[in-house]
Design an enzyme around this catalytic site. Sequence first.
Site, PDB file in Angstrom:
ATOM      1  NE  ARG A   6      -2.195   3.741  -2.610  1.00 54.12           N
ATOM      2  CZ  ARG A   6      -3.142   2.827  -2.571  1.00 54.12           C
ATOM      3  NH1 ARG A   6      -2.836   1.545  -2.731  1.00 54.12           N
ATOM      4  NH2 ARG A   6      -4.404   3.151  -2.367  1.00 54.12           N
ATOM      5  CE  LYS A  64      -8.951  -1.057  -5.871  1.00 51.98           C
ATOM      6  NZ  LYS A  64      -8.291  -0.094  -4.964  1.00 51.98           N
ATOM      7  CE1 TYR A  98       8.401 -30.281 -13.619  1.00 54.86           C
ATOM      8  CE2 TYR A  98       6.328 -29.159 -13.167  1.00 54.86           C
ATOM      9  CZ  TYR A  98       7.205 -29.742 -14.064  1.00 54.86           C
ATOM     10  OH  TYR A  98       6.882 -29.791 -15.383  1.00 54.86           O
TER      11      TYR A  98
HETATM   12  C1  LIG Z   1      -9.091  -0.109  -3.834  1.00 56.84           C
HETATM   13  C2  LIG Z   1      -9.517   1.081  -3.098  1.00 56.84           C
HETATM   14  C3  LIG Z   1     -10.588   1.011  -2.204  1.00 56.84           C
HETATM   15  C4  LIG Z   1     -11.281  -0.282  -1.866  1.00 56.84           C
HETATM   16  O1  LIG Z   1     -10.424  -1.054  -1.058  1.00 56.84           O
HETATM   17  P1  LIG Z   1     -10.923  -2.433  -0.406  1.00 56.84           P
HETATM   18  O2  LIG Z   1      -9.859  -2.766   0.562  1.00 56.84           O
HETATM   19  O3  LIG Z   1     -11.001  -3.423  -1.521  1.00 56.84           O
HETATM   20  O4  LIG Z   1     -12.229  -2.163   0.198  1.00 56.84           O
HETATM   21  C5  LIG Z   1     -11.013   2.177  -1.597  1.00 56.84           C
HETATM   22  N1  LIG Z   1     -10.384   3.351  -1.842  1.00 56.84           N
HETATM   23  C6  LIG Z   1      -9.332   3.446  -2.681  1.00 56.84           C
HETATM   24  C7  LIG Z   1      -8.687   4.766  -2.891  1.00 56.84           C
HETATM   25  C8  LIG Z   1      -8.853   2.320  -3.328  1.00 56.84           C
HETATM   26  O5  LIG Z   1      -7.815   2.424  -4.153  1.00 56.84           O
END
Ligand SMILES: *Cc1c(COP(=O)(O)O)cnc(C)c1O
Length: 376
Positions: free
Chosen positions: A141, A46, A272
């Site tokens: 979630r 992703k 800054y």
């Molecule tokens: C992003 C995600 C993962 C992978 O998570 P990592 O912590 O990067 O290994 C696995 N399962 C779901 C449902 C996710 O959204």
Amino acid sequence: MLVPRPICLELSFAAIRHNLDQVIQRLERIGAQRACARPRVWGVIKANAYGHGLESAVTALARADGLAMLDLDEAVRAREAGWAGPLLLLEGFFQSSDIAILEAYELSVVIHCAEQLTILERSGVGPGFPAWVKLNAGMNRLGFLPADFARAWGRAQTLRRLGRLSALGKMTHFSRADDDADVTAAQRQCFLDVTRDLPGPVSLCNSAATLADVWASADILEPQWVRPGICLYGGSPFADRTADSFGLLPAQTLRSRLIAVHALPAGAPIGYGHQFVTPAPMRVGIVACGYADGYPRHAPTGTPVTVDGVATRLLGRVSMDMLAVDLDAVPQAVPGTPVVLWGQGGPSADAVAQAAGTISYALMCAVAPRVPRQAI
Ligand SMILES: *Cc1c(COP(=O)(O)O)cnc(C)c1O
């Protein structure tokens, strides 16, 4: 021919391949010790493969059993890049018009809410596609609550009989696999209690749970899939364990150079807000990298950075296009001297993220489009 600013994001697809190999070897080793079959691996790609570029990651992850992502567009791109195996949409589909694309590209989906089931029940008969029904085991979630799961599963089974779905699996997602084994064990038990009598493959583990061997137990009889993401890119999912300790290599290296070097007297403020003032005469370098490149603006003085192979520190506030570094330990540094912000030959993205109060995931995904990419 214009010469760009001296910043670049170096991407190592060999490192991604190596990291997947490390994960698979661990699954085989732990599986053999505990007499469990090695789970299959969804390589999570992703967010443009956590900033590494989707198409290249697809090639680097050839040994994965499937690939998982969020966007329909990313799934289609992965298919068009030549990925013939399973592709999983982790949030499923969002509207009925997505369904024709799921079928055309043979995508698998997560079903996490009743509205998705309703959309499927109202859609016409097609070739169908595989679905994973998701349990909300306590993260709150996505997913069906334990009390609602059996009904959702029943509706999905009916859709399967009608040919709208071609296969069914069960999944959940842990909220504290990186820092609380008791919470994870309770969520895992909740999943087993709710789904034990429902046949189908199981998918539980993100990187943290995969590397904590949460999958490796004889109480899961069905074929299992794990879903590692960050570890494939060389990040650690744990605040208290380095990626290196798992044999992982950084897949991205943010490189730049010094564009100015100053010999300053004591009492000289830097940048800054004058957040850092030299306590003594000091050599300070200015690096061509700022928050508009994706470097975290909230990284404080002391955040690790490597100049000419020497570990040193950030000074003062990060600007849009530049940041300042301490050169006291790097007397040879001049304009043009190489700098590694994170990655191979520099601090880990995890170390920089920790100093800045964030996680390497956020750094890796946020390197700005203006930074030229270079595959090595
Ligand atoms: C992003 C995600 C993962 C992978 O998570 P990592 O912590 O990067 O290994 C696995 N399962 C779901 C449902 C996710 O959204």
